[in-house]
Enzyme design. Structure first.
Site, PDB file in Angstrom:
ATOM      1  N   LYS A 190       0.856  -1.202   0.000  1.00  0.00           N
ATOM      2  CA  LYS A 190       0.000   0.000   0.000  1.00  0.00           C
ATOM      3  C   LYS A 190       0.891   1.250   0.000  1.00  0.00           C
ATOM      4  O   LYS A 190       2.074   1.166   0.331  1.00  0.00           O
ATOM      5  CB  LYS A 190      -0.909   0.009   1.230  1.00  0.00           C
ATOM      6  CG  LYS A 190      -1.670  -1.275   1.459  1.00  0.00           C
ATOM      7  CD  LYS A 190      -2.849  -1.466   0.527  1.00  0.00           C
ATOM      8  CE  LYS A 190      -3.494  -2.808   0.824  1.00  0.00           C
ATOM      9  NZ  LYS A 190      -4.716  -3.069   0.104  1.00  0.00           N
TER      10      LYS A 190
HETATM   11  C1  LIG Z   1      -5.651  -4.087   0.914  1.00  0.00           C
HETATM   12  C2  LIG Z   1      -7.071  -3.769   0.994  1.00  0.00           C
HETATM   13  C3  LIG Z   1      -7.865  -4.123   2.113  1.00  0.00           C
HETATM   14  C4  LIG Z   1      -7.378  -5.030   3.203  1.00  0.00           C
HETATM   15  O1  LIG Z   1      -6.205  -4.661   3.841  1.00  0.00           O
HETATM   16  P1  LIG Z   1      -5.281  -5.760   4.541  1.00  0.00           P
HETATM   17  O2  LIG Z   1      -4.321  -4.939   5.330  1.00  0.00           O
HETATM   18  O3  LIG Z   1      -4.631  -6.568   3.452  1.00  0.00           O
HETATM   19  O4  LIG Z   1      -6.139  -6.602   5.427  1.00  0.00           O
HETATM   20  C5  LIG Z   1      -9.174  -3.691   2.142  1.00  0.00           C
HETATM   21  N1  LIG Z   1      -9.710  -2.965   1.137  1.00  0.00           N
HETATM   22  C6  LIG Z   1      -8.995  -2.631   0.045  1.00  0.00           C
HETATM   23  C7  LIG Z   1      -9.640  -1.807  -1.017  1.00  0.00           C
HETATM   24  C8  LIG Z   1      -7.666  -3.032  -0.075  1.00  0.00           C
HETATM   25  O5  LIG Z   1      -6.960  -2.708  -1.173  1.00  0.00           O
END
Ligand SMILES: *Cc1c(COP(=O)(O)O)cnc(C)c1O
Length: 371
Positions: A190
């Site tokens: 991210k």
């Molecule tokens: C990555 C993501 C999540 C979940 O996050 P994690 O930290 O992997 O549990 C939720 N919503 C979206 C849109 C994402 O891209």
């Protein structure tokens, strides 16, 4: 070439990060402690909310507010089918029903005009529509002006899925700060990632804050062996908090670099593929740089040409959620969300990180424009 370069970034922060990690190890404060408190304070300041509650993942950051608000069987939660599965999965985990709303042709984000019809459809099925989860897909915040208005009219509260949006803005307001509560993820890929799993919840609501803190650790009340509600073990690790504290020091600079990469891509690719739209007044944090090919065959051709040149690319998301096997029980069929289905058939993402070099961008664009 790498899709995301975490090594160059690591070299920028390594020295100070190691000092923080050594302090944690030497003090044996692995759970909560000063690094976590510092991260929560800095994150709330950055996003511009009164409170930040850190947690174990982006998925928990979405789940905890739903649990805190008592969402459960018989309730409907509206979201888009063109997202990562976690957005809808948390709705199912609390026993409620996801009700999908298609995305806008321009921005990949939820269509505010689709909310009222979806509320009506949910009521017809005997469900109680309670909440709306807009997703800031690929880094661009959803249309919160219109979404906040329609949510208020329909009696829904908003949980912003800013897992990809952290750092993006609308009218100067940061992603994570919209609606009643916002959720983000610190998964390494991210825009603001840690070195494992992590997440954070943002709100201005004092009452909700207490509930979020309680649900995060086993529904604790006045002390931890006084359990007032069902919760989970959703804490953020101190070592991960140290990574976030250090990465925040370079985050604005990285956002700048990401925006330069995106601008360079769009200028060169706009005549060959559909490049991502950033409406007036919005900024993206470019969690992904996703484009649309002319057709599925065109996408296959372009991705093969990139692969031959040693350039990685990826598809987010090849199957919209309403057509996933896990959601067969919802009874949706192909054709129900045509924009999402069309995007799934044509979308693909190019390498995106702050340290992508001009020569690399040039090479990637040359492969695409010549294919
Ligand atoms: C990555 C993501 C999540 C979940 O996050 P994690 O930290 O992997 O549990 C939720 N919503 C979206 C849109 C994402 O891209």
């Amino acid at each position: 070439m790498q899709f995301i370069d975490l090594i160059t970034q690591k070299n920028r922060i390594r020295e100070n990060l190691m000092k923080r990690i050594e302090r944690i190890i030497d003090s044996a404060q692995f759970v909560m402690g000063p690094e976590v408190l510092e991260a929560e304070k800095k994150l709330a300041e950055y996003v511009g909310t009164k409170h930040c509650v850190s947690c174990a993942s982006g998925t928990d950051a979405l789940l905890i507010p739903l649990m805190a608000k008592g969402i459960g069987p018989g309730d409907a939660v509206l979201t888009t089918p063109f997202t990562f599965v976690a957005t809808a999965e948390v709705v199912s985990l609390v026993g409620a029903t996801p009700v999908f709303v298609d995305v806008l042709p321009g921005t990949f984000n939820i269509n505010p005009d689709g909310v009222a019809p979806a509320v009506e459809e949910a009521r017809k099925k005997g469900l109680n529509p309670k909440a709306l989860i807009p997703v800031d897909l690929f880094g661009l915040p959803a249309e919160y002006d219109r979404l906040e208005k329609v949510a208020a009219e329909q009696g829904l509260w908003i949980l912003e899925d800013a897992a990809q949006g952290f750092g993006g803005t609308v009218g100067g307001r940061r992603a994570g700060s919209f609606g009643l509560v916002g959720a983000t993820s610190f998964f390494p890929a991210k825009p603001l990632g840690c070195y494992g799993d992590g997440g954070a919840i943002f709100t201005n609501d004092d009452e909700l804050l207490e509930l979020l803190i309680s649900v995060r650790v086993h529904g604790g009340g006045s002390d931890k062996y006084n359990n007032e509600r069902i919760g989970l073990n959703g804490r953020f690790d101190a070592i991960q908090a140290a990574v976030i504290n250090e990465k925040l020091t370079i985050f604005d600079d990285e956002l700048d670099l990401r925006n330069k990469v995106a601008a360079a891509y769009s200028a060169r690719l706009k005549d060959r593929v559909v490049v991502p739209e950033v409406p007036e007044g919005y900024t993206s944090c470019w969690a992904q740089y996703s484009v649309l090919a002319n057709s599925t065959d065109d996408r296959t051709k372009l991705m093969a040409a990139l692969k031959d040149a040693g350039i990685p690319s990826a598809i987010y998301y090849p199957i919209p959620l309403h057509l996933q096997k896990a959601y067969e029980n919802l009874g949706y069929k192909p054709g129900d969300f045509p924009v999402s289905e069309d995007f799934s058939a044509r979308v693909f993402a190019l390498p995106m990180h702050p340290y992508l070099k001009e020569e690399e961008i040039e090479q990637i664009c040359r492969v695409i424009t010549r294919a």
